[in-house]
Every structure is written in structure tokens, then in C-alpha cells.
Design a protein around this motif. Structure first.
Motif, PDB file in Angstrom:
ATOM      1  N   ILE A  94      26.130  50.168  56.602  1.00 12.32           N
ATOM      2  CA  ILE A  94      26.391  48.809  57.063  1.00 12.32           C
ATOM      3  C   ILE A  94      27.625  48.783  57.968  1.00 12.32           C
ATOM      4  CG2 ILE A  94      27.958  47.744  55.358  1.00 12.32           C
ATOM      5  CD1 ILE A  94      25.743  45.638  54.884  1.00 12.32           C
ATOM      6  N   ARG A 105      19.550  55.374  58.457  1.00 13.47           N
ATOM      7  CA  ARG A 105      18.548  54.343  58.172  1.00 13.47           C
ATOM      8  C   ARG A 105      17.152  54.968  58.137  1.00 13.47           C
ATOM      9  NH1 ARG A 105      18.637  48.113  57.931  1.00 13.47           N
ATOM     10  NH2 ARG A 105      16.430  47.757  57.936  1.00 13.47           N
ATOM     11  N   ILE A 156      16.939  47.581  40.587  1.00 10.10           N
ATOM     12  CA  ILE A 156      17.643  48.531  41.454  1.00 10.10           C
ATOM     13  C   ILE A 156      17.954  49.812  40.673  1.00 10.10           C
ATOM     14  CG2 ILE A 156      20.065  47.767  41.208  1.00 10.10           C
ATOM     15  CD1 ILE A 156      18.413  48.595  44.514  1.00 10.10           C
ATOM     16  N   LEU A 249      23.761  50.464  47.983  1.00 12.46           N
ATOM     17  CA  LEU A 249      22.471  49.999  47.462  1.00 12.46           C
ATOM     18  C   LEU A 249      22.620  49.237  46.149  1.00 12.46           C
ATOM     19  CD1 LEU A 249      19.602  50.375  48.521  1.00 12.46           C
ATOM     20  CD2 LEU A 249      19.349  52.268  46.926  1.00 12.46           C
ATOM     21  N   THR A 256      23.546  40.126  45.428  1.00 13.88           N
ATOM     22  CA  THR A 256      22.950  39.131  46.326  1.00 13.88           C
ATOM     23  C   THR A 256      21.800  38.394  45.642  1.00 13.88           C
ATOM     24  OG1 THR A 256      21.553  40.892  47.125  1.00 13.88           O
ATOM     25  CG2 THR A 256      23.508  40.406  48.413  1.00 13.88           C
ATOM     26  N   VAL A 294      17.142  31.211  50.328  1.00 16.19           N
ATOM     27  CA  VAL A 294      17.980  32.174  51.052  1.00 16.19           C
ATOM     28  C   VAL A 294      18.694  31.468  52.216  1.00 16.19           C
ATOM     29  CG1 VAL A 294      18.036  34.367  52.304  1.00 16.19           C
ATOM     30  CG2 VAL A 294      16.518  34.102  50.338  1.00 16.19           C
ATOM     31  N   MET A 303      29.008  38.604  58.116  1.00 17.26           N
ATOM     32  CA  MET A 303      29.268  39.995  58.486  1.00 17.26           C
ATOM     33  C   MET A 303      30.140  39.929  59.737  1.00 17.26           C
ATOM     34  SD  MET A 303      27.786  42.489  56.674  1.00 17.26           S
ATOM     35  CE  MET A 303      26.883  42.239  55.131  1.00 17.26           C
ATOM     36  N   TYR A 328      26.675  33.461  58.573  1.00 12.86           N
ATOM     37  CA  TYR A 328      25.250  33.164  58.323  1.00 12.86           C
ATOM     38  C   TYR A 328      25.099  31.805  57.647  1.00 12.86           C
ATOM     39  CZ  TYR A 328      24.926  38.196  59.074  1.00 12.86           C
ATOM     40  OH  TYR A 328      25.039  39.457  59.599  1.00 12.86           O
ATOM     41  N   GLY A 355      19.575  34.484  56.700  1.00 13.84           N
ATOM     42  CA  GLY A 355      20.185  34.842  55.419  1.00 13.84           C
ATOM     43  C   GLY A 355      20.193  36.346  55.159  1.00 13.84           C
ATOM     44  N   GLY A 357      20.527  38.447  57.593  1.00 17.17           N
ATOM     45  CA  GLY A 357      20.991  38.919  58.893  1.00 17.17           C
ATOM     46  C   GLY A 357      19.985  38.475  59.941  1.00 17.17           C
ATOM     47  N   TYR A 363      19.552  44.664  60.050  1.00 12.26           N
ATOM     48  CA  TYR A 363      18.802  43.673  59.255  1.00 12.26           C
ATOM     49  C   TYR A 363      18.577  44.229  57.844  1.00 12.26           C
ATOM     50  CZ  TYR A 363      15.178  40.443  57.750  1.00 12.26           C
ATOM     51  OH  TYR A 363      14.478  39.500  57.041  1.00 12.26           O
ATOM     52  N   LEU A 365      17.969  45.904  54.591  1.00 15.38           N
ATOM     53  CA  LEU A 365      16.984  46.909  54.182  1.00 15.38           C
ATOM     54  C   LEU A 365      16.227  46.459  52.936  1.00 15.38           C
ATOM     55  CD1 LEU A 365      16.180  49.978  54.726  1.00 15.38           C
ATOM     56  CD2 LEU A 365      17.865  50.545  52.992  1.00 15.38           C
ATOM     57  N   GLY A 366      16.848  45.604  52.137  1.00 17.05           N
ATOM     58  CA  GLY A 366      16.243  45.186  50.871  1.00 17.05           C
ATOM     59  C   GLY A 366      15.556  43.830  50.939  1.00 17.05           C
ATOM     60  N   ALA A 370      14.007  41.888  47.805  1.00 18.83           N
ATOM     61  CA  ALA A 370      14.651  40.649  47.348  1.00 18.83           C
ATOM     62  C   ALA A 370      13.632  39.505  47.316  1.00 18.83           C
ATOM     63  CB  ALA A 370      15.815  40.296  48.272  1.00 18.83           C
TER      64      ALA A 370
HETATM   65  C1  HEM Z   1      18.802  37.579  48.605  1.00 18.92           C
HETATM   66  C2  HEM Z   1      19.196  38.838  48.625  1.00 18.92           C
HETATM   67  C3  HEM Z   1      19.847  39.522  49.799  1.00 18.92           C
HETATM   68  C4  HEM Z   1      20.535  38.989  50.864  1.00 18.92           C
HETATM   69  C5  HEM Z   1      20.846  37.526  51.148  1.00 18.92           C
HETATM   70  C6  HEM Z   1      20.944  40.105  51.711  1.00 18.92           C
HETATM   71  C7  HEM Z   1      21.640  39.968  52.898  1.00 18.92           C
HETATM   72  C8  HEM Z   1      21.965  41.005  53.741  1.00 18.92           C
HETATM   73  C9  HEM Z   1      22.688  40.857  54.994  1.00 18.92           C
HETATM   74  C10 HEM Z   1      23.183  39.525  55.573  1.00 18.92           C
HETATM   75  C11 HEM Z   1      22.818  42.094  55.557  1.00 18.92           C
HETATM   76  C12 HEM Z   1      23.539  42.445  56.853  1.00 18.92           C
HETATM   77  C13 HEM Z   1      22.680  42.252  58.070  1.00 18.92           C
HETATM   78  C14 HEM Z   1      23.390  42.546  59.346  1.00 18.92           C
HETATM   79  O1  HEM Z   1      24.552  43.043  59.359  1.00 18.92           O
HETATM   80  O2  HEM Z   1      22.797  42.293  60.412  1.00 18.92           O
HETATM   81  C15 HEM Z   1      22.208  43.030  54.628  1.00 18.92           C
HETATM   82  C16 HEM Z   1      22.164  44.414  54.818  1.00 18.92           C
HETATM   83  C17 HEM Z   1      21.716  45.299  53.860  1.00 18.92           C
HETATM   84  N1  HEM Z   1      21.096  44.993  52.657  1.00 18.92           N
HETATM   85 FE1  HEM Z   1      20.703  43.133  51.959  1.00 18.92          FE
HETATM   86  N2  HEM Z   1      20.502  41.266  51.139  1.00 18.92           N
HETATM   87  C18 HEM Z   1      19.833  40.974  49.980  1.00 18.92           C
HETATM   88  C19 HEM Z   1      19.232  41.852  49.113  1.00 18.92           C
HETATM   89  C20 HEM Z   1      19.279  43.234  49.231  1.00 18.92           C
HETATM   90  C21 HEM Z   1      18.710  44.159  48.295  1.00 18.92           C
HETATM   91  C22 HEM Z   1      17.904  43.782  47.046  1.00 18.92           C
HETATM   92  C23 HEM Z   1      19.020  45.413  48.749  1.00 18.92           C
HETATM   93  C24 HEM Z   1      18.699  46.761  48.151  1.00 18.92           C
HETATM   94  C25 HEM Z   1      17.556  47.170  47.790  1.00 18.92           C
HETATM   95  C26 HEM Z   1      19.745  45.266  49.991  1.00 18.92           C
HETATM   96  C27 HEM Z   1      20.205  46.302  50.765  1.00 18.92           C
HETATM   97  C28 HEM Z   1      20.821  46.165  51.988  1.00 18.92           C
HETATM   98  C29 HEM Z   1      21.259  47.298  52.812  1.00 18.92           C
HETATM   99  C30 HEM Z   1      21.147  48.778  52.448  1.00 18.92           C
HETATM  100  C31 HEM Z   1      21.817  46.748  53.979  1.00 18.92           C
HETATM  101  C32 HEM Z   1      22.445  47.521  55.160  1.00 18.92           C
HETATM  102  C33 HEM Z   1      21.419  47.752  56.236  1.00 18.92           C
HETATM  103  C34 HEM Z   1      21.971  48.423  57.475  1.00 18.92           C
HETATM  104  O3  HEM Z   1      23.183  48.388  57.733  1.00 18.92           O
HETATM  105  O4  HEM Z   1      21.167  49.042  58.202  1.00 18.92           O
HETATM  106  N3  HEM Z   1      19.895  43.926  50.242  1.00 18.92           N
HETATM  107  N4  HEM Z   1      21.687  42.344  53.546  1.00 18.92           N
END
Ligand code: HEM
Length: 411
Positions: A94, A105, A156, A249, A256, A294, A303, A328, A355, A357, A363, A365-366, A370
Motif C-alpha cells: 500500500i 500485487r 482472514i 492483510l 475495516t 461502505v 489515503m 474518501y 470506499g 479506493g 484499489y 485487494l480485499g 469484504a
Molecule cells: C469494508 C472493508 C474494506 C474497506 C473499506 C477497504 C478499503 C481500502 C482502501 C480505501 C484501500 C486503499 C485504496 C487506494 O489507496 O487506492 C484498500 C487497500 C487494500 N485493502 Fe482494503 N478495505 C476493506 C477490506 C479489505 C479486506 C477484507 C482485505 C483483505 C483481505 C483488504 C486488503 C487490502 C489490501 C491488501 C490493500 C492494498 C492494495 C494495494 O496497495 O495494492 N481490504 N482497502
């Protein structure tokens, strides 16, 4: 409230009632230009030059779409500049830009194989049913502890391959890492806070390192096995990359979705006509209800990006090195995109919220996982406990996570 009286860097701002917070962002969106703020003070770093708050949808979308101009490598999860090693340790991909981001990624995306995804679909359904069984036995209780925290934690941990007797330890450490400015989890003494944060990261890193060693000997059907061994293209994470990705992770997976679930019950309590609408056609409307949760809750509030060159966006000139913070929470309330944004409306269509991203390489990954967890949990809960309501939430004091620490529920 006046624009001059709003300071997004003041911890107290994040403790305001949610309606006041939303009203403040509406005032900021009505300004001609993105407002500029001085930086908050944090451990590890000198006070930096300040930042532009991107509070409008169009700005958040454009900045996300141009990662060569708006980079993440100087830190995406913190407004203050932190040492690169610290960012990568806690934030993994991230806080990294291409080409390293693309490589990480690619490797981890492939590990989310269709077989693994299909397996956790069943797990989510079973886990949600058990949680509601237990809730019915327990009766009125703290919804966060007894419902919202349990599903994401179990899912998870199962995906990664963490045994059940370590769940509590994982939750305690992810809580510390994303505790923001909340004194319940993190000391107000900055030096002590640093020690607590590093300790939490180390505990999680040690856990995955020992799991990876065990899985290299005897691979299982989990993510650590997939990531500790090379994929079909011969690509493999180093052990430091694996530890950091794992920290990201479990933190992102837990902190979240749990808050989204707690906000869900709060919103269905505040908007009883929306609950009635949902109960009327649970199957048909639950998808819309989840998207709207969301959007409305925006569990991840911001971010950050940093300008790699001079650039003009929507009439505002930025200089190389400028920091911008993508709110956001505010973009998801932009009147230019969402009619009557303070209304929780499960039939909102289209609902192009950011929400997870906005479109771009980072964007969430989860997002798919979620959405599945939220959909299955809401469906199970409302089908079996349709009259459940929330009491007053005890909110997390944080500018980064729209968190709820405790919230009573009745039925
Ligand atoms: C409602 C639940 C969730 C919300 C609101 C959320 C929100 C976000 C946001 C805003 C970003 C950053 C996007 C950006 O910088 O453009 C992000 C990145 C990420 N999220 Fe989530 N997330 C959620 C659930 C999850 C879950 C369940 C996982 C794991 C399985 C997860 C794993 C990740 C990872 C690994 C990234 C980094 C991706 C990257 O940098 O390429 N997220 N999430």
C-alpha cells in the motif's frame, strides 16, 4: 461552524459527533480550492510542510488514477513522513509504487486462487451462521465483540492459515496498529507508543515467519503456503515481503470489515424505513445495502499521495513534493455525485462510491471478500434477528479509521 474553525489535523475534530464531522466536510467541499492544513504531530518524525485535503470526488478520482504523478511510496497510510522501512514494514504494497508494487500485487493476487476463494465462500456462510447462533444464546450484548469482530477475524485467519488459538493475539495487535490517536490502545507518550507499535508488528511478523517455515515443510491449502513457495512463474516473496504483506492483510482484513458491520447496524437503527425496505426483499436488496454502508461509513477515511512533479488538477496548481490527502469519507458525500448524501439509501443507483479506493493500482485487494462477508452476515443476521437494534456507539478516536470500539445491541 466556520471553515476557519475546521482543523482536520486536530485530534479533537475526529471525536466530533458524526453529523458535525459530515457538516464540516460539506463546508470544505463548498470552497473553491482544496483546503490546506498544517500537519499533526506524530512519533518518528519532524512536523512536515502540511497537506492539501482532497475533499471532492473529482479530485480523489483523478489523483488515484494517476499514480505516476500522485505516488504512494512516500507513505499512503500516514500524513506525516515516516521512515521508508517503517512504511514498508507496516504497509507493504500500500506504501509502494510500481514497478515493485506491480510485482507484489501480481504475486499475491495469484495466490487468491479460485479454489481458495470458493473455499472461503463456504467458510463465510458457516461462520456467520455460528455467530448468529451464539448471539441468540448470549442475548443483548456488545455487538462489536460478539458479532462484528468475529467474522472478519475468523475468515482472514483461516485464509492465511492461522490457528484458532492465535485469533485473540492477532486481534489485539491489529487493534494497536490501527488505533490512531485512541489512548485505549496506544500510549499518549510518543516513545512508548513507538515501542507498542513495533512490538505489535513484530508479534505478527514472528507468527507468519513460523507459519511459513512450517508450510514450506508441509504445504496446506492456505495463503501462507501459496506465498511461501514459488508460483508457476517462479516468482516468490522474500521473507521480509511475506511478513509485511501478512501484517497488511490481517490489519486491512480485520479493522475495516468489522467497522463496516458495526456501522451497518447503526445505520439500520437510524433509518428504520430502510430496514423495512431491506426486510421486504432481503435477497434482492442486500447488495445495495452493502454498497451504501461502505459509502456512508467509509471505514477507511483517507489515503495520502505525494506529488512527483508539478501538476494542475481541477484548477489547482500543485508543486512537486506537495502532499495531498484523499478523504474518501468526503468524496463519498460529494453533492455533485450523490443526491442527498447524508441519507442512507439502500436503493441508491448508481452508487459509484470510493470506499474501497477509486480506480487505480492500489484499489482494495480485499473488496470482493469484504463485500461477501458483509452480504452474508447481514443476510444471516436480519433473517434470524430482524428486530436487532444498536445503542450508543463508543467510537475510536482516529483520523484514519471510522471505527466503533463498542456498541450495545438489543433484540
Ligand atoms: C469494508 C472493508 C474494506 C474497506 C473499506 C477497504 C478499503 C481500502 C482502501 C480505501 C484501500 C486503499 C485504496 C487506494 O489507496 O487506492 C484498500 C487497500 C487494500 N485493502 Fe482494503 N478495505 C476493506 C477490506 C479489505 C479486506 C477484507 C482485505 C483483505 C483481505 C483488504 C486488503 C487490502 C489490501 C491488501 C490493500 C492494498 C492494495 C494495494 O496497495 O495494492 N481490504 N482497502
Amino acid at each position: 461552524m466556520t471553515v476557519a474553525g475546521i482543523d482536520l489535523s486536530d485530534t479533537e475534530f475526529w471525536g466530533l459527533p458524526l453529523a458535525d464531522r459530515a457538516a464540516a466536510f460539506a463546508l470544505l467541499r463548498a470552497q473553491q480550492r482544496p483546503p490546506f492544513f498544517e500537519e499533526p504531530e506524530v512519533p518518528f518524525s519532524e512536523k512536515g510542510p502540511g497537506y492539501y485535503a482532497l475533499v471532492r470526488y473529482a479530485d480523489v478520482v483523478e489523483a488515484s488514477r494517476h499514480p505516476q504523478v500522485f505516488c504512494s511510496g512516500k507513505g499512503a497510510t500516514s500524513i506525516a513522513d515516516l521512515p521508508t522501512e517503517f512504511n514498508e514494514y507496516f504497509g507493504s504494497m500500500i506504501n509502494i509504487d510500481d514497478p515493485r508494487h506491480a510485482r507484489l500485487r501480481r504475486i499475491v493476487s495469484r495466490a487468491f486462487s479460485p479454489r481458495l476463494v470458493a473455499k472461503f465462500e463456504d467458510d463465510v456462510r458457516r461462520a456467520a451462521a455460528t455467530i448468529v447462533d451464539d448471539l441468540l444464546v448470549t442475548g443483548p450484548c456488545d455487538f462489536v465483540q460478539h458479532v462484528a469482530a468475529r467474522l472478519p477475524l475468523k475468515i482472514i485467519c483461516d485464509m492465511v492459515g492461522i490457528p484458532g488459538d492465535r485469533y485473540e493475539m492477532v486481534l489485539a495487535n491489529t487493534n494497536i496498529i490501527l488505533s490512531g490517536a485512541d489512548p485505549e490502545f496506544l500510549s499518549e507518550d510518543l516513545d512508548e507508543a513507538v515501542i507498542q507499535l513495533l512490538g505489535a508488528g513484530q508479534a505478527l511478523a514472528d507468527l507468519v515467519t513460523s507459519l511459513a517455515a512450517a508450510r514450506t515443510e508441509a504445504p496446506a491449502d492456505d495463503l501462507v503456503s501459496a506465498l511461501a513457495t514459488a508460483n508457476i512463474d517462479g516468482e516468490q516473496l522474500t521473507s521480509a515481503e511475506l511478513a509485511s504483506f501478512f501484517i497488511l492483510l490481517v490489519v486491512a482484513g480485520n479493522e475495516t470489515t468489522r467497522n463496516a458491520l458495526s456501522h451497518a447496524l447503526m445505520l439500520l437503527t437510524q433509518f428504520p424505513e430502510q430496514r423495512a425496505l431491506l426486510l421486504d426483499d432481503l435477497e434482492g436488496r442486500v447488495g445495495g445495502a452493502v454498497e451504501e454502508i461502505v459509502r456512508y461509513a467509509s471505514p477507511v477515511l483517507f489515503m495520502r499521495r505525494t506529488l512527483t512533479q508539478d501538476y494542475t488538477m481541477n484548477g489547482q496548481d500543485y508543486r512537486e513534493g506537495d502532499k495531498v490527502v484523499l478523504f474518501y469519507y468526503s468524496a463519498n458525500r460529494d453533492e455533485a455525485v450523490f443526491t442527498d448524501p447524508e441519507r442512507y439509501d439502500i436503493t441508491r443507483s448508481p452508487n459509484p462510491h470510493v470506499g474501497f479506493g477509486a480506480a487505480g493500482p492500489h484499489y482494495c485487494l480485499g473488496a470482493h471478500l469484504a463485500r461477501r462477508e458483509l452480504t452474508v452476515m447481514l443476510r444471516e443476521l436480519l433473517a434470524r434477528v430482524p428486530d436487532i437494534t444498536a445503542g450508543e456507539p463508543d467510537r475510536l478516536l482516529s483520523s484514519f479509521i471510522n471505527g466503533i470500539k463498542r456498541m450495545p445491541c438489543q433484540f
